[in-house]
Scaffold this active site. Structure first.
Site, PDB file in Angstrom:
ATOM      1  N   GLU A  32       0.785  -1.225   0.000  1.00 63.92           N
ATOM      2  CA  GLU A  32       0.000   0.000   0.000  1.00 63.92           C
ATOM      3  C   GLU A  32       0.824   1.286   0.000  1.00 63.92           C
ATOM      4  O   GLU A  32       0.717   2.117   0.913  1.00 63.92           O
ATOM      5  CB  GLU A  32      -0.990  -0.022   1.171  1.00 63.92           C
ATOM      6  CG  GLU A  32      -2.005  -1.142   1.016  1.00 63.92           C
ATOM      7  CD  GLU A  32      -3.065  -1.186   2.109  1.00 63.92           C
ATOM      8  OE1 GLU A  32      -2.904  -0.483   3.125  1.00 63.92           O
ATOM      9  OE2 GLU A  32      -4.047  -1.930   1.939  1.00 63.92           O
ATOM     10  N   GLU A  88      -5.673  -7.557  -1.584  1.00 65.22           N
ATOM     11  CA  GLU A  88      -6.490  -7.367  -0.382  1.00 65.22           C
ATOM     12  C   GLU A  88      -7.852  -6.825  -0.783  1.00 65.22           C
ATOM     13  O   GLU A  88      -7.957  -5.926  -1.616  1.00 65.22           O
ATOM     14  CB  GLU A  88      -5.839  -6.391   0.597  1.00 65.22           C
ATOM     15  CG  GLU A  88      -4.577  -6.885   1.254  1.00 65.22           C
ATOM     16  CD  GLU A  88      -4.049  -5.895   2.294  1.00 65.22           C
ATOM     17  OE1 GLU A  88      -4.838  -5.024   2.740  1.00 65.22           O
ATOM     18  OE2 GLU A  88      -2.864  -5.981   2.646  1.00 65.22           O
TER      19      GLU A  88
END
Length: 519
Positions: free
Chosen positions: A196, A338
């Site tokens: 991320e 995710e």
């Protein structure tokens, strides 16, 4: 994603079941069962095995190695680590994404939070030694492993791929070490380089991860090339998984400067690959790149698109814009690293249903690893319930039609078939826990034939005085010493090669079932 995390958009900040459905999937010609054979590579938007058969990774995240525990969470529970992997595999998850921090790789790193009664084989092992055991056993089950550098330190995530305590050189060297360590083990298929990357600071003074801006210190695309090529120089067989950013400029929109030119459309942390078509990641080894966006529901952050009057019909266009176009234009495979939700609201339920439809069905659909197995993910919860044993069936029911169970691996070496009756199925048993006055066991029913078993039933006997306390993954009834398990409505049938693990807790002295049958 962490155990508690806010969203990945402008102004976002970080704070840091009872049943198994048996997957019934059809395998088209040219498709691999489970996760295929040998190392994997790419071709257009597909992931292929060493024989050229198409593989779809349908996995799950098991986190903890990125935290202060430096190893998998849930090892403190009453469910042994192998049993947890057994359950994941039986549910249809064929891949494990394993988050870690560089702290867990340091010499002298110590794993904590382990129930030594339940997991005596892990006592005294380092984080890497525990990871090795998980890798080895996942391979036995036919599963694959993706390593995810989730945090530079156990203290938390970072917008860039480096911090002062973990410079870029350490990041790359640790990746090279892991690539070398698993160079001859095709269970481990690749590197998710950094979790991320995201914006920091307000435009025009951005300090976070950008995509295509050309700044060596901030351009995530260039950093992914440096690390990916270093990894492939050590292990050219690995896939390189590259996440997106949140805002391509690397900065949050400044809503106070009255300059729309400094404002941009941002997405989830790691979820914005809108510039990857224009500025692709260039690797020295062909056919190794997989783009890996993240995507979340309102339980993580309430994005504006959830309020659109045409929701959820608006969502495919949003997914297309941020990352889906890479798949639809046959540029590269997508492995959604995710995505998750508490499923507490109907908006979230609809989101998950529509997202799964968007990925496509069967082996040609987009790959994914759901967040998460862990029930202690603060923003999403898990597939496992708080006991780390039973399952959140509402979530599993939505994911189930898209799961392709692992194939090619054996079962638990500690589990021996106790009967092989005429016909198509076997029954195995293992004791998974015991305490004064009771015990926990797992009966595995497996279809060893070439045609489905409809309305399956398994029976066994236990000594007089052993009584049923609780059971999951089947409808279990006891009459005298005879125990009978039948497939529930959502899993009445067993496909060829499929299995179901029936868990139960019982009162009385632990004993091994006898007179086992199945049909």
């Amino acid at each position: 994603m962490q155990t508690s995390k806010a969203a990945l958009t402008a102004l976002a900040t970080v704070v840091a079941g009872a049943a198994v459905a048996v997957a019934l999937t059809t395998t088209p010609a040219g498709a691999a069962t489970g996760t295929g054979t040998g190392y994997l590579h790419t071709s257009g938007n597909k992931i292929l095995d060493s024989t050229g058969a198409t593989v779809r990774l349908t996995g799950i995240n098991w986190f903890g190695m990125e935290t202060d525990n430096k190893t998998f969470h849930g090892l403190w529970s009453s469910n042994p680590w192998k049993s947890q992997i057994d359950k994941m595999a039986s549910l249809g998850y064929n891949t494990l994404r394993v988050p870690y921090s560089n702290d867990a790789l340091k010499p002298g790193a110590t794993a904590t939070g382990i129930n030594d009664y339940v997991n005596p084989d892990l006592v005294g092992l380092s984080p890497m030694q525990i990871l090795d055991k998980v890798v080895d056993y996942a391979g036995v089950k036919g599963m694959r492993i993706i390593l995810d550098r989730h945090r530079p330190t156990a203290a938390g995530q970072s917008p860039l791929w480096y911090v002062s305590a973990t410079p870029e050189s350490t990041w790359i060297n640790d990746w090279k070490t892991l690539a070398q360590h698993y160079a001859n083990n095709p269970t481990v298929i690749g590197a998710d380089l950094h979790n991320e990357p995201h914006a920091e600071g307000t435009n025009p003074n951005a300090t976070g991860a950008c995509w295509g801006c050309g700044d060596q210190a901030r351009d995530w695309r260039l950093a992914a090339e440096r690390a990916g090529n270093a990894v492939l120089g050590v292990n050219p067989n690995w896939l390189i998984f590259v996440e997106g950013v949140s805002c391509p400029s690397g900065g949050l929109s400044n809503v106070w400067d009255n300059d729309p030119g400094n404002d941009e459309d941002c997405g989830w942390w790691g979820g914005n690959l809108s510039k990857a078509g224009q500025y692709p990641v260039r690797l020295n080894v062909a056919n190794r790149l997989v783009y890996s966006p993240h995507e979340y529901a309102t339980s993580v952050y309430h994005q504006t698109w959830f309020d659109a009057p045409d929701y959820p019909a608006n969502m495919p266009a949003i997914w297309d814009k941020y990352w889906g176009y890479l798949y639809r234009q046959n540029i590269a495979p997508i492995m959604m690293g995710e995505f998750g939700t508490t499923l507490a609201s109907n908006v979230d339920k609809v989101w998950l249903q529509e997202l799964m439809k968007y990925t496509g069905t069967g082996v040609n659909g987009m790959s994914f690893t759901y967040w998460s197995w862990n029930p202690n993910s603060g923003d999403t919860g898990g597939i496992a319930n708080d006991d780390w044993t039973t399952i959140n069936q509402a979530k599993q029911d939505i994911l189930q039609p898209y799961l392709i169970p692992p194939a090619g691996g054996g079962g638990d070496p500690t589990t021996s078939p106790t009967a092989t009756p005429p016909g198509q199925c076997t029954v195995g048993y293992k004791q998974t826990n015991a305490w004064q006055g009771g015990f926990q066991g797992e009966v595995t029913v497996r279809n060893t034939g070439t045609s489905p078993i409809n309305a399956w039933t398994a029976t066994w006997t236990l000594p007089s005085g052993v009584t049923l306390n609780n059971a999951w993954n089947a409808v279990v009834a006891v009459s005298g010493a005879t125990w009978t398990a039948k497939g529930p409505d959502w899993a009445r049938n067993l496909a060829p090669g499929a299995s179901v693990a029936i868990g139960f807790t019982a009162n009385g002295t632990a004993a091994t079932p006898a007179n086992t049958t199945c049909s």
